[in-house]
Design an enzyme around this catalytic site. Structure first.
Site, PDB file in Angstrom:
ATOM      1  N   ARG A 105       0.858  -1.184   0.000  1.00  0.00           N
ATOM      2  CA  ARG A 105       0.000   0.000   0.000  1.00  0.00           C
ATOM      3  C   ARG A 105       0.896   1.236   0.000  1.00  0.00           C
ATOM      4  O   ARG A 105       2.101   1.121   0.133  1.00  0.00           O
ATOM      5  CB  ARG A 105      -1.038   0.006   1.142  1.00  0.00           C
ATOM      6  N   GLY A 106       0.251   2.405  -0.160  1.00  0.00           N
ATOM      7  CA  GLY A 106       1.033   3.632  -0.329  1.00  0.00           C
ATOM      8  C   GLY A 106       1.180   3.882  -1.830  1.00  0.00           C
ATOM      9  O   GLY A 106       1.526   2.955  -2.581  1.00  0.00           O
ATOM     10  N   ARG A 112      -7.468  -0.503  -6.877  1.00  0.00           N
ATOM     11  CA  ARG A 112      -7.692   0.642  -5.986  1.00  0.00           C
ATOM     12  C   ARG A 112      -7.821   1.903  -6.858  1.00  0.00           C
ATOM     13  O   ARG A 112      -7.009   2.096  -7.763  1.00  0.00           O
ATOM     14  CB  ARG A 112      -6.546   0.802  -4.970  1.00  0.00           C
ATOM     15  N   ASP A 131      -1.740  10.831  -2.535  1.00  0.00           N
ATOM     16  CA  ASP A 131      -2.166   9.739  -3.415  1.00  0.00           C
ATOM     17  C   ASP A 131      -2.504  10.225  -4.811  1.00  0.00           C
ATOM     18  O   ASP A 131      -2.373   9.489  -5.785  1.00  0.00           O
ATOM     19  CB  ASP A 131      -3.351   8.995  -2.799  1.00  0.00           C
ATOM     20  N   LYS A 140      -4.519  10.281   2.730  1.00  0.00           N
ATOM     21  CA  LYS A 140      -5.285   9.467   3.688  1.00  0.00           C
ATOM     22  C   LYS A 140      -6.312  10.285   4.455  1.00  0.00           C
ATOM     23  O   LYS A 140      -6.038  11.412   4.857  1.00  0.00           O
ATOM     24  CB  LYS A 140      -4.287   8.796   4.643  1.00  0.00           C
TER      25      LYS A 140
HETATM   26  O1  MRU Z   1      -4.511   3.421   2.003  1.00  0.00           O
HETATM   27  P1  MRU Z   1      -3.023   3.557   1.929  1.00  0.00           P
HETATM   28  O2  MRU Z   1      -2.292   3.042   3.116  1.00  0.00           O
HETATM   29  O3  MRU Z   1      -2.484   3.045   0.619  1.00  0.00           O
HETATM   30  O4  MRU Z   1      -2.823   5.138   1.911  1.00  0.00           O
HETATM   31  C1  MRU Z   1      -1.545   5.683   1.870  1.00  0.00           C
HETATM   32  C2  MRU Z   1      -1.542   7.149   2.035  1.00  0.00           C
HETATM   33  O5  MRU Z   1      -2.552   7.817   2.056  1.00  0.00           O
HETATM   34  C3  MRU Z   1      -0.197   7.756   2.034  1.00  0.00           C
HETATM   35  O6  MRU Z   1      -0.155   8.850   2.885  1.00  0.00           O
HETATM   36  C4  MRU Z   1       0.094   8.185   0.598  1.00  0.00           C
HETATM   37  O7  MRU Z   1      -0.051   7.107  -0.286  1.00  0.00           O
HETATM   38  C5  MRU Z   1       1.398   8.713   0.414  1.00  0.00           C
HETATM   39  S1  MRU Z   1       2.527   7.434   0.293  1.00  0.00           S
HETATM   40  C6  MRU Z   1       4.069   7.985  -0.026  1.00  0.00           C
END
Ligand code: MRU
Length: 352
Positions: free
Chosen positions: A50-51, A95, A242, A253
């Site tokens: 994730r990320g 996603r 994102d 997030k």
């Molecule tokens: O749902 P996730 O854990 O994939 O969300 C991740 C985030 O919102 C991070 O803050 C974002 O992807 C930045 S990652 C460098």
């Protein structure tokens, strides 16, 4: 530094994609081998990886796996490319919010469509490019981390939300990359990490990463940020992203928007750290960003135990959009972009 110099979140090796299983951290540290495109779809959907930047690379590897699979079932090039494009759409649907997934998959498909050669050569080029993108991700994060370190005052306390660290990228991180670069220059900096309900990426992943690197880290619950800002205990906020629209509106997030409003009220600078691949110049504003609605069990249960009434309604958006006027700067590998973002973003892409 301890954690990130040794381990990659995701790595292509011997025609498999090996990734850290982020669903079991920080209790267990295990890697998972992803051998098919379908396994990659599930790994992204179920957040084993994730990320935004990390799922971008997962998407690129997913196309490498798909290309290897499809080369075994057809020798017709047109059919191969059509089937590969179908796999691309399938992987993108894992996603919807992080644009890095779409960006990386499109890069791989461009190779398939532009290579005037046989299937075997196309497969080789796609696999090679997936690996190249993986390696470039770390370099990009180090570059943006070094730019970002410039805006961190001496002995600052930095607030971050969610996990925009090595675990959200191939390595080093974006927001945590800025923190790592700042720490390399000044060991007296401190970090406040929001726990980040409902999946607790801040508590489970950010504190794991930063403490492993020896960085002074304090975990707070999401609702506490304005309390500490009012007390003057936060000098600067740095978070990841994102998807960033052409006008600078930024999806990150859920809870990030609340942090940005609190920062504005308390005159605390609020920065986004993200690679240019997170900027979606095809959309004018954040209104066009699709926000993922996640499983309601993430909200209703903690550690598998239901924590609310049976008949209550649940809504669980995974992300929110921070309007550009709350953002002090966007830290990228091309430097720190400043408002007006529609101009600075355009310039960053034209000099790329
Ligand atoms: O749902 P996730 O854990 O994939 O969300 C991740 C985030 O919102 C991070 O803050 C974002 O992807 C930045 S990652 C460098």
């Amino acid at each position: 530094m301890g954690f990130t110099s040794k381990i990659k979140t995701i790595e292509w090796t011997d025609n498999i994609s090996r990734m850290i299983d982020q669903t079991i951290l920080p209790h267990e540290f295990k890697t998972v081998d992803i051998k098919t495109c379908e396994e990659m779809f599930n790994a992204i959907k179920n957040m084993i990886v994730r990320g935004a930047p990390a799922i971008g690379i997962a998407g690129a590897h997913g196309i490498s796996l798909a290309a290897l699979e499809l080369a075994k079932i057809t020798s017709n090039k047109d059919e191969f490319i059509q089937l590969l494009k179908n796999k691309a759409e399938y992987l993108k649907s894992a996603r919807p919010t992080a644009v890095n997934l779409m960006w990386a998959i499109d890069k791989q498909i461009e190779i398939a469509e532009s290579t005037n050669s046989n299937i075997q050569t196309i497969v080789e080029l796609i696999v090679k490019n997936g690996k190249k993108m993986e390696l470039e991700d770390i370099e990009i994060n180090k570059k943006l981390g070094d730019y970002g370190a410039e805006i961190i005052p001496k002995s600052a306390t930095i607030l971050t939300h969610c996990n925009a660290g090595a675990l959200a990228t191939v390595g080093y991180g974006t927001a945590l990359g800025v923190i790592r670069s700042a720490y390399a220059k000044d060991h007296s900096i401190k970090v406040f990490a929001d726990e980040t309900r409902p999946r607790q990426q801040g508590a489970r992943l950010t504190t794991f990463e930063l403490t492993a690197d020896g960085i002074d880290t304090t975990l707070i619950t999401d609702g506490m940020c304005s309390y500490f800002m009012k007390k003057g205990m936060i000098d600067v906020v740095v978070v990841g992203a994102d998807r960033i629209a052409a006008n600078g509106d930024t999806a990150n997030k859920i809870g990030t928007y609340t942090v940005a409003i609190a920062a504005k009220y308390h005159n605390v600078p609020f920065y986004i750290a993200a690679p240019l691949s997170t900027i979606d110049t095809n959309i004018k504003s954040g209104d066009e960003i699709i926000i993922e609605e996640r499983d309601h069990n993430e909200v209703t249960t903690i550690n598998g135990e239901r924590v609310c009434a049976d008949n209550v309604n649940i809504i669980n958006p995974g992300f929110d959009v921070t309007p550009n006027e709350l953002i002090s700067g966007i830290i990228t590998e091309a430097g720190i972009l400043k408002p007006p973002y529609n101009v600075s973003i355009k310039n960053a892409f034209s000099t790329k």
